[in-house]
Scaffold this motif. Sequence first.
Motif, PDB file in Angstrom:
ATOM      1  N   GLY A   1       0.791  -1.232   0.000  1.00  0.00           N
ATOM      2  CA  GLY A   1       0.000   0.000   0.000  1.00  0.00           C
ATOM      3  C   GLY A   1       0.811   1.263   0.000  1.00  0.00           C
ATOM      4  N   PHE A   2       2.120   1.157  -0.225  1.00  0.00           N
ATOM      5  CA  PHE A   2       2.967   2.345  -0.173  1.00  0.00           C
ATOM      6  C   PHE A   2       4.009   2.245  -1.300  1.00  0.00           C
ATOM      7  CE2 PHE A   2       6.218   5.217   1.592  1.00  0.00           C
ATOM      8  CZ  PHE A   2       5.420   6.287   1.956  1.00  0.00           C
ATOM      9  N   PRO A   3       3.639   2.623  -2.536  1.00  0.00           N
ATOM     10  CA  PRO A   3       4.547   2.446  -3.668  1.00  0.00           C
ATOM     11  C   PRO A   3       5.584   3.562  -3.742  1.00  0.00           C
ATOM     12  CG  PRO A   3       2.508   3.420  -4.428  1.00  0.00           C
ATOM     13  CD  PRO A   3       2.326   3.148  -2.952  1.00  0.00           C
ATOM     14  N   GLU A   4       6.631   3.292  -4.512  1.00  0.00           N
ATOM     15  CA  GLU A   4       7.617   4.328  -4.793  1.00  0.00           C
ATOM     16  C   GLU A   4       7.020   5.344  -5.771  1.00  0.00           C
ATOM     17  OE1 GLU A   4      11.075   2.378  -6.301  1.00  0.00           O
ATOM     18  OE2 GLU A   4      11.898   2.032  -4.299  1.00  0.00           O
ATOM     19  N   GLY A   5       7.639   6.526  -5.782  1.00  0.00           N
ATOM     20  CA  GLY A   5       7.177   7.572  -6.686  1.00  0.00           C
ATOM     21  C   GLY A   5       7.079   8.900  -5.983  1.00  0.00           C
ATOM     22  N   PRO A   6       6.325   9.820  -6.521  1.00  0.00           N
ATOM     23  CA  PRO A   6       6.222  11.148  -5.922  1.00  0.00           C
ATOM     24  C   PRO A   6       5.478  11.092  -4.587  1.00  0.00           C
ATOM     25  CG  PRO A   6       4.664  10.914  -7.732  1.00  0.00           C
ATOM     26  CD  PRO A   6       5.547   9.701  -7.770  1.00  0.00           C
ATOM     27  N   GLY A   7       5.854  12.000  -3.718  1.00  0.00           N
ATOM     28  CA  GLY A   7       5.211  12.028  -2.412  1.00  0.00           C
ATOM     29  C   GLY A   7       5.407  13.362  -1.720  1.00  0.00           C
ATOM     30  N   ILE A   8       4.867  13.453  -0.515  1.00  0.00           N
ATOM     31  CA  ILE A   8       4.951  14.657   0.312  1.00  0.00           C
ATOM     32  C   ILE A   8       5.491  14.243   1.681  1.00  0.00           C
ATOM     33  CG2 ILE A   8       3.688  16.569   1.367  1.00  0.00           C
ATOM     34  CD1 ILE A   8       1.604  16.279  -0.818  1.00  0.00           C
ATOM     35  N   VAL A   9       6.440  15.025   2.213  1.00  0.00           N
ATOM     36  CA  VAL A   9       7.002  14.782   3.550  1.00  0.00           C
ATOM     37  C   VAL A   9       6.632  15.970   4.445  1.00  0.00           C
ATOM     38  CG1 VAL A   9       9.078  14.378   4.906  1.00  0.00           C
ATOM     39  CG2 VAL A   9       8.904  13.456   2.581  1.00  0.00           C
ATOM     40  N   VAL A  10       6.012  15.674   5.577  1.00  0.00           N
ATOM     41  CA  VAL A  10       5.647  16.696   6.560  1.00  0.00           C
ATOM     42  C   VAL A  10       6.483  16.465   7.815  1.00  0.00           C
ATOM     43  CG1 VAL A  10       3.791  17.776   7.869  1.00  0.00           C
ATOM     44  CG2 VAL A  10       3.318  16.767   5.615  1.00  0.00           C
ATOM     45  N   GLY A  11       7.132  17.513   8.287  1.00  0.00           N
ATOM     46  CA  GLY A  11       7.972  17.403   9.475  1.00  0.00           C
ATOM     47  C   GLY A  11       7.448  18.234  10.633  1.00  0.00           C
ATOM     48  N   SER A  12       7.480  17.628  11.830  1.00  0.00           N
ATOM     49  CA  SER A  12       7.082  18.325  13.065  1.00  0.00           C
ATOM     50  C   SER A  12       8.039  17.904  14.186  1.00  0.00           C
ATOM     51  CB  SER A  12       5.646  17.971  13.471  1.00  0.00           C
ATOM     52  OG  SER A  12       4.734  18.410  12.477  1.00  0.00           O
ATOM     53  N   GLN A  13       8.161  18.727  15.214  1.00  0.00           N
ATOM     54  CA  GLN A  13       9.087  18.450  16.302  1.00  0.00           C
ATOM     55  C   GLN A  13       8.332  18.194  17.610  1.00  0.00           C
ATOM     56  OE1 GLN A  13      11.819  21.803  16.280  1.00  0.00           O
ATOM     57  NE2 GLN A  13      13.285  20.647  15.016  1.00  0.00           N
ATOM     58  N   VAL A  14       8.898  17.264  18.379  1.00  0.00           N
ATOM     59  CA  VAL A  14       8.355  16.946  19.714  1.00  0.00           C
ATOM     60  C   VAL A  14       9.526  16.918  20.705  1.00  0.00           C
ATOM     61  CG1 VAL A  14       6.370  15.661  18.834  1.00  0.00           C
ATOM     62  CG2 VAL A  14       8.530  14.467  19.259  1.00  0.00           C
ATOM     63  N   THR A  15       9.196  17.123  21.962  1.00  0.00           N
ATOM     64  CA  THR A  15      10.212  17.095  23.027  1.00  0.00           C
ATOM     65  C   THR A  15       9.982  15.864  23.896  1.00  0.00           C
ATOM     66  OG1 THR A  15      10.351  19.502  23.051  1.00  0.00           O
ATOM     67  CG2 THR A  15      11.213  18.344  24.967  1.00  0.00           C
ATOM     68  N   LEU A  16      11.044  15.085  24.083  1.00  0.00           N
ATOM     69  CA  LEU A  16      10.939  13.852  24.841  1.00  0.00           C
ATOM     70  C   LEU A  16      11.207  14.158  26.326  1.00  0.00           C
ATOM     71  CD1 LEU A  16      10.476  10.824  24.125  1.00  0.00           C
ATOM     72  CD2 LEU A  16      12.956  10.545  24.354  1.00  0.00           C
ATOM     73  N   PRO A  17      10.259  13.819  27.233  1.00  0.00           N
ATOM     74  CA  PRO A  17      10.477  14.125  28.666  1.00  0.00           C
ATOM     75  C   PRO A  17      11.658  13.389  29.272  1.00  0.00           C
ATOM     76  CG  PRO A  17       8.153  13.695  28.211  1.00  0.00           C
ATOM     77  CD  PRO A  17       8.903  13.302  26.983  1.00  0.00           C
TER      78      PRO A  17
ATOM     79  N   THR B   1      12.544  15.111  15.722  1.00  0.00           N
ATOM     80  CA  THR B   1      11.721  15.481  14.563  1.00  0.00           C
ATOM     81  C   THR B   1      11.011  14.255  14.023  1.00  0.00           C
ATOM     82  OG1 THR B   1      13.305  17.208  13.951  1.00  0.00           O
ATOM     83  CG2 THR B   1      11.697  16.550  12.294  1.00  0.00           C
ATOM     84  N   LEU B   2       9.692  14.393  13.854  1.00  0.00           N
ATOM     85  CA  LEU B   2       8.869  13.348  13.241  1.00  0.00           C
ATOM     86  C   LEU B   2       8.623  13.711  11.772  1.00  0.00           C
ATOM     87  CD1 LEU B   2       6.200  12.633  16.001  1.00  0.00           C
ATOM     88  CD2 LEU B   2       7.805  10.963  15.044  1.00  0.00           C
ATOM     89  N   TYR B   3       8.944  12.763  10.887  1.00  0.00           N
ATOM     90  CA  TYR B   3       8.677  12.966   9.460  1.00  0.00           C
ATOM     91  C   TYR B   3       7.572  11.997   9.033  1.00  0.00           C
ATOM     92  CZ  TYR B   3      13.132  15.474   9.256  1.00  0.00           C
ATOM     93  OH  TYR B   3      14.150  16.369   9.451  1.00  0.00           O
ATOM     94  N   TYR B   4       6.530  12.567   8.409  1.00  0.00           N
ATOM     95  CA  TYR B   4       5.424  11.769   7.886  1.00  0.00           C
ATOM     96  C   TYR B   4       5.539  11.783   6.354  1.00  0.00           C
ATOM     97  CZ  TYR B   4       3.683  12.818  12.566  1.00  0.00           C
ATOM     98  OH  TYR B   4       3.556  12.976  13.912  1.00  0.00           O
TER      99      TYR B   4
END
Length: 543
Positions: free
Chosen positions: A175-191, A198-201
Amino acid sequence: MSTPLAVPSASTPLDRASHAVRRALTFWRRSIQARVVASTVLLSAIVVGIVGAFLMQQTRDGLVDNRVDQVVAEAENETADARKKLSAAPGIDVDTSGQLDDLILPIINRGASRGFAAILSPAVDAGGRLSGGGAKFTQGLDTQSVPESLQRHFEGTATTAWAFTSIETTREIPGFPEGPGIVVGSQVTLPADNNTYTLYYVYSLDEERETLALVGRALVTAGALLLLLVAGLAWVVARQVVTPVRMARRVAERLAAGHLQERLRVTGEDDLARLATSFNQMASNLQKQIRQLEELSRLQRRFVSDVSHELRTPLTTVRMAGDVLHDARAGFEPGTARAAELLQTELDRFERLLADLLEISSFDAGAAVLEAVDLNLVDVAHRVADTTRALADQRDTRVLVEGPDHPCLAEADVRRVERIVRNLVTNAIDHAESHDIHILVGGDEHSAAIAVRDHGVGLGPGESAMVFNRFWRADPARARTSGGTGLGLSISLEDTHLHGGWLQAWGRPGEGSQFRLTLPRKLSQPLRHSPLPLVPVDAKETV
């Protein structure tokens, strides 16, 4: 045993292709309908292409923008849930590795069902750059799928950001083929260690690519069908306009061929119908005028023929009386003797005029025939030069023959060819202005020619085409010293046409003129060229 020789093919593929190209170009030049249809289809294709490109651009932008908004919102929700879980973790929990697994593994599991992949980068203060050993990510995903530009963005503390990428995998991910895509990055702080990660989706654009491909195929199919429809409509419309024009062309060709009764069929009351009516009226008027001219020409020829024949009997009687007076002029008074001599001279000229008129009448009636033999044009040139020498001496002119040593043979009527050359030479004597006259003879395997060159007054612009008209003179005030009738060149032209040859003239004022007679070797052969040039080699070039 001998080997049989290969017989070359009558036509090679290159020849056939060249012939096909020539036929296509001929069809393109001659067919208005084909050019109209091709122009219409070409312009329509340009418009359809521009509109299709615009629609594809708009569709692609809409799909991508909608997908970007969707994945960014989903990524922010995932990050918000992760932050909420981290904030609820007990402060005494200092297991950094356990907290990282508790953070990323649920996200990876949800991504497997929702169609995205996740990557957890190392802590920012540790460099934050992705590597196979320092990051946790969906198994099978290549960490190089995250663009360098996005990684640099999160080298320090930064807000959520996204970028386009090309997804790469180390093994197949369902369900996850190669090819064009979008990467979204967000940051979290670990206690556990109070560090920022940084989390990359990573989201695939495969569905959008398939949708765009489907839209593109639909647009291409619709465009092709539209072009076919436009071509058909253009063909029908052009045919409605061109068909009457083609009918008019065919009728005009038949009218030109002498079928004066041909007319266009008139249907309707539109512009083409009015054009056909006007064409038919023009054809009727032309037919009436042509018939009137034919009748006048027939009456004129009949008159000339009848008068010429009727004049022969009284001319014979007058000739007998003139001969008696001319023979007895020695016993007359000087004035009477001079009158007898003038009477004899004018009778000779009148007989020549009557003979020319009878010859013209035979041409007009189509009764002229050839008595063809193998004729040597070199001998003809010498005989004509000998017979015209006395006239040339009176004009202080010499007639010179320039011919090859070998015979120049042509199948021709001796009497008519000698008459042609004699007329050309006597005409040159009249206009030579005491300069030499040259008779040039030449031949090749297909044709033979005689050219008469003089260096006299010459011909003005346009006179080379009029010089063969009956009774035409370049200068009406100029006397004919040779006693010509004004029909010599006209009769020469008819004699030439009877042989299937050419009689052409060239001249310039002050540089003289040249007349060229070209005859085919055989009467049935068509002429394609002349062995002698029409423009003399000694003529001055004009700027």
